[in-house]
Scaffold this motif. Structure first.
Motif, PDB file in Angstrom:
ATOM      1  N   ASN A 252      77.771  40.380  33.822  1.00  0.00           N
ATOM      2  CA  ASN A 252      76.184  41.083  34.155  1.00  0.00           C
ATOM      3  C   ASN A 252      75.423  41.129  32.904  1.00  0.00           C
ATOM      4  O   ASN A 252      76.041  41.318  31.840  1.00  0.00           O
ATOM      5  CB  ASN A 252      76.559  42.185  34.638  1.00  0.00           C
ATOM      6  N   LYS A 253      74.199  41.064  33.107  1.00  0.00           N
ATOM      7  CA  LYS A 253      73.283  41.005  31.850  1.00  0.00           C
ATOM      8  C   LYS A 253      73.312  42.131  30.954  1.00  0.00           C
ATOM      9  O   LYS A 253      73.286  41.982  29.589  1.00  0.00           O
ATOM     10  CB  LYS A 253      71.745  40.844  32.450  1.00  0.00           C
ATOM     11  N   GLU A 254      73.855  43.432  31.432  1.00  0.00           N
ATOM     12  CA  GLU A 254      73.669  44.597  30.562  1.00  0.00           C
ATOM     13  C   GLU A 254      74.912  44.845  29.876  1.00  0.00           C
ATOM     14  O   GLU A 254      74.989  45.441  29.000  1.00  0.00           O
ATOM     15  CB  GLU A 254      73.357  45.917  31.414  1.00  0.00           C
ATOM     16  N   ASN A 255      75.988  44.031  30.304  1.00  0.00           N
ATOM     17  CA  ASN A 255      77.236  44.291  29.615  1.00  0.00           C
ATOM     18  C   ASN A 255      77.242  43.398  28.366  1.00  0.00           C
ATOM     19  O   ASN A 255      78.301  42.346  28.412  1.00  0.00           O
ATOM     20  CB  ASN A 255      78.467  44.105  30.702  1.00  0.00           C
ATOM     21  N   VAL A 256      76.495  43.464  27.384  1.00  0.00           N
ATOM     22  CA  VAL A 256      76.556  42.516  25.920  1.00  0.00           C
ATOM     23  C   VAL A 256      77.906  42.860  25.292  1.00  0.00           C
ATOM     24  O   VAL A 256      78.485  41.738  24.820  1.00  0.00           O
ATOM     25  CB  VAL A 256      75.419  43.033  25.205  1.00  0.00           C
ATOM     26  N   ASP A 257      78.506  43.869  25.335  1.00  0.00           N
ATOM     27  CA  ASP A 257      79.901  44.210  24.515  1.00  0.00           C
ATOM     28  C   ASP A 257      80.845  43.516  25.144  1.00  0.00           C
ATOM     29  O   ASP A 257      81.685  42.907  24.405  1.00  0.00           O
ATOM     30  CB  ASP A 257      79.974  45.740  24.767  1.00  0.00           C
ATOM     31  N   MET A 258      81.128  43.462  26.354  1.00  0.00           N
ATOM     32  CA  MET A 258      81.930  42.398  27.120  1.00  0.00           C
ATOM     33  C   MET A 258      81.852  41.058  26.815  1.00  0.00           C
ATOM     34  O   MET A 258      82.986  40.244  26.169  1.00  0.00           O
ATOM     35  CB  MET A 258      82.178  42.783  28.719  1.00  0.00           C
ATOM     36  N   MET A 259      80.699  40.417  27.024  1.00  0.00           N
ATOM     37  CA  MET A 259      80.440  39.050  26.602  1.00  0.00           C
ATOM     38  C   MET A 259      80.874  38.800  25.084  1.00  0.00           C
ATOM     39  O   MET A 259      81.521  37.973  24.444  1.00  0.00           O
ATOM     40  CB  MET A 259      78.855  38.839  26.537  1.00  0.00           C
ATOM     41  N   ASN A 260      80.416  39.869  23.936  1.00  0.00           N
ATOM     42  CA  ASN A 260      80.659  39.440  22.720  1.00  0.00           C
ATOM     43  C   ASN A 260      82.142  39.642  22.404  1.00  0.00           C
ATOM     44  O   ASN A 260      82.630  38.942  21.530  1.00  0.00           O
ATOM     45  CB  ASN A 260      80.065  40.773  21.749  1.00  0.00           C
ATOM     46  N   ASP A 261      82.957  40.540  23.142  1.00  0.00           N
ATOM     47  CA  ASP A 261      84.403  40.799  23.108  1.00  0.00           C
ATOM     48  C   ASP A 261      85.021  39.367  23.660  1.00  0.00           C
ATOM     49  O   ASP A 261      85.733  38.932  22.826  1.00  0.00           O
ATOM     50  CB  ASP A 261      84.916  41.672  23.940  1.00  0.00           C
ATOM     51  N   MET A 262      84.422  38.874  24.612  1.00  0.00           N
ATOM     52  CA  MET A 262      85.263  37.692  25.200  1.00  0.00           C
ATOM     53  C   MET A 262      85.017  36.462  24.036  1.00  0.00           C
ATOM     54  O   MET A 262      85.801  35.554  24.067  1.00  0.00           O
ATOM     55  CB  MET A 262      84.574  37.341  26.568  1.00  0.00           C
ATOM     56  N   ASN A 263      83.778  36.319  23.688  1.00  0.00           N
ATOM     57  CA  ASN A 263      83.395  35.209  22.744  1.00  0.00           C
ATOM     58  C   ASN A 263      84.390  35.482  21.288  1.00  0.00           C
ATOM     59  O   ASN A 263      84.778  34.457  20.877  1.00  0.00           O
ATOM     60  CB  ASN A 263      81.971  35.204  22.250  1.00  0.00           C
ATOM     61  N   LYS A 264      84.722  36.808  20.961  1.00  0.00           N
ATOM     62  CA  LYS A 264      85.253  36.879  19.980  1.00  0.00           C
ATOM     63  C   LYS A 264      86.897  36.378  20.075  1.00  0.00           C
ATOM     64  O   LYS A 264      87.487  35.457  19.239  1.00  0.00           O
ATOM     65  CB  LYS A 264      85.419  38.331  19.378  1.00  0.00           C
ATOM     66  N   HIS A 265      87.392  36.515  21.532  1.00  0.00           N
ATOM     67  CA  HIS A 265      88.699  36.233  21.692  1.00  0.00           C
ATOM     68  C   HIS A 265      89.091  34.995  21.837  1.00  0.00           C
ATOM     69  O   HIS A 265      90.044  34.233  21.403  1.00  0.00           O
ATOM     70  CB  HIS A 265      89.186  36.848  22.728  1.00  0.00           C
ATOM     71  N   ILE A 266      87.597  34.297  22.441  1.00  0.00           N
ATOM     72  CA  ILE A 266      87.975  32.724  22.658  1.00  0.00           C
ATOM     73  C   ILE A 266      87.899  32.088  21.216  1.00  0.00           C
ATOM     74  O   ILE A 266      88.622  31.148  20.894  1.00  0.00           O
ATOM     75  CB  ILE A 266      86.597  32.327  23.459  1.00  0.00           C
ATOM     76  N   LEU A 267      87.234  32.726  20.081  1.00  0.00           N
ATOM     77  CA  LEU A 267      87.036  31.897  19.108  1.00  0.00           C
ATOM     78  C   LEU A 267      88.381  32.202  18.260  1.00  0.00           C
ATOM     79  O   LEU A 267      88.953  31.239  17.538  1.00  0.00           O
ATOM     80  CB  LEU A 267      86.007  32.304  17.983  1.00  0.00           C
ATOM     81  N   ASP A 268      88.711  33.476  18.243  1.00  0.00           N
ATOM     82  CA  ASP A 268      90.227  33.726  17.684  1.00  0.00           C
ATOM     83  C   ASP A 268      91.142  32.724  18.094  1.00  0.00           C
ATOM     84  O   ASP A 268      92.082  32.086  17.596  1.00  0.00           O
ATOM     85  CB  ASP A 268      90.383  34.980  17.962  1.00  0.00           C
ATOM     86  N   MET A 269      91.372  32.368  19.548  1.00  0.00           N
ATOM     87  CA  MET A 269      92.255  31.861  20.295  1.00  0.00           C
ATOM     88  C   MET A 269      92.193  30.101  19.657  1.00  0.00           C
ATOM     89  O   MET A 269      93.088  29.673  19.377  1.00  0.00           O
ATOM     90  CB  MET A 269      92.231  31.757  21.652  1.00  0.00           C
ATOM     91  N   LYS A 270      91.070  29.724  19.419  1.00  0.00           N
ATOM     92  CA  LYS A 270      90.793  28.295  18.658  1.00  0.00           C
ATOM     93  C   LYS A 270      91.244  28.422  17.493  1.00  0.00           C
ATOM     94  O   LYS A 270      91.747  27.261  17.017  1.00  0.00           O
ATOM     95  CB  LYS A 270      89.337  28.174  19.152  1.00  0.00           C
ATOM     96  N   SER A 271      90.899  29.278  16.694  1.00  0.00           N
ATOM     97  CA  SER A 271      91.186  29.494  15.454  1.00  0.00           C
ATOM     98  C   SER A 271      92.600  29.279  14.987  1.00  0.00           C
ATOM     99  O   SER A 271      93.327  28.902  14.065  1.00  0.00           O
ATOM    100  CB  SER A 271      90.603  30.767  14.634  1.00  0.00           C
ATOM    101  N   ASP A 272      93.723  30.129  15.981  1.00  0.00           N
ATOM    102  CA  ASP A 272      94.677  30.410  15.437  1.00  0.00           C
ATOM    103  C   ASP A 272      95.906  29.390  16.330  1.00  0.00           C
ATOM    104  O   ASP A 272      96.960  29.534  16.279  1.00  0.00           O
ATOM    105  CB  ASP A 272      95.407  31.813  15.808  1.00  0.00           C
TER     106      ASP A 272
END
Length: 283
Positions: A252-272
């Motif tokens: 949902n558009k207003e849930n920016v925190d969840m989007m940022n959290d998901m992006n961080k975890h996706i990036l971390d998974m690719k990095s490790d």
């Protein structure tokens, strides 16, 4: 007499000294106990800020028992399997989110998202139109939309569907369907059956009801690896004339925190290297 007085003074001095030592010890113990009490209280105060409570998140999945393999599907034991599910499981373990899954038809999922009954939808292609209406995570999977699976090694390009019976998954919001439908509208020599899933299209191919099954560059190679044999070989070819499409999680558009959290975890998974292990497992 002097001797007795001297003895008495000696005993009195020792008594006073012992009392003084005892008082000092008690005072020290009291200070230690007081300090210990302060530390415990401080730790107790810090705990709520250090420990986040788990947040339940309703994740919508496209309703199909096999149609979305290898991305996400239900196995013979009724359990959820697939590449997307493994990605979500890993994010669940790394985060404070508690993912709760439910299968629904695509239209119902979007209605649920709009009514705030669903927090996130998996398996959605990233597009400009969707990012204007919703939040979408960064890509967790890039695929080519046109991959042809057949029993004929000469089938290479989308143009080869002319005069060949072809099966393709029907979905008005899917790039593969849109490309094939547009091609059909501009060519008279096509015979296309639109199915409810990639698996149904592949089954039609295996039964020889059609000559070609079309899906994306992860779905068709997956079915190739499962059903191609030396006795009855299958062949797949990716048509690189069509650009890649990317999959993300829709929020949902207003849930920016969840989007940022998901992006961080996706990036971390690719990095490790975790992402690469999951990708290799399924593709």
């Amino acid at each position: 007499m002097k001797k007795n007085i001297s003895s008495f003074m000696t005993v009195l001095s020792c008594s006073l000294l012992m009392a003084s030592c005892s008082n000092a010890d008690n005072s020290l113990k009291n200070d230690e106990n007081k300090q210990s009490s302060i530390n415990v209280d401080a730790n107790t105060i810090q705990k709520p800020s250090a420990q986040k409570s788990s947040l339940d998140v309703k994740v919508g999945l496209m309703s199909s028992s096999t149609g979305n393999a290898p991305l996400i599907f239900i196995d013979e034991k009724g359990g959820i399997q697939g590449f997307e599910y493994d990605i979500l499981k890993e994010i669940d373990e790394r985060s404070d989110y508690n993912f709760q899954y439910e299968y629904q038809p695509r239209d119902d999922l979007f209605n649920g998202m709009n009514d705030k009954e669903i927090d996130m939808i998996a398996g959605i292609e990233i597009s400009k139109e969707r990012t204007q209406k919703y939040n979408m995570t960064n890509s967790y999977l890039d695929v080519y939309p046109i991959t042809l699976l057949s029993k004929n090694p000469k089938i290479k390009k989308l143009e080869d569907i002319d005069k060949n019976y072809t099966a393709v998954k029907e979905d008005s919001m899917q790039t593969t369907f849109t490309i094939v439908k547009d091609y059909e509208n501009n060519h008279d020599n096509t015979n296309i059956d639109y199915t409810v899933s990639d698996w149904i299209s592949v089954q039609a191919l295996l039964r020889d009801d059609v000559k070609i099954a079309i899906g994306n560059s992860v779905a068709m190679p997956y079915f190739y690896s499962k059903y191609s044999t030396k006795k009855d070989p299958l062949y797949f070819s990716i048509d690189y004339d069509y650009p890649q499409q990317s999959y993300g999680f829709l929020i949902n558009k207003e849930n920016v925190d969840m989007m940022n959290d998901m992006n961080k975890h996706i990036l971390d998974m690719k990095s490790d290297g975790t992402y690469q292990k999951i990708f290799k497992k399924w593709f």
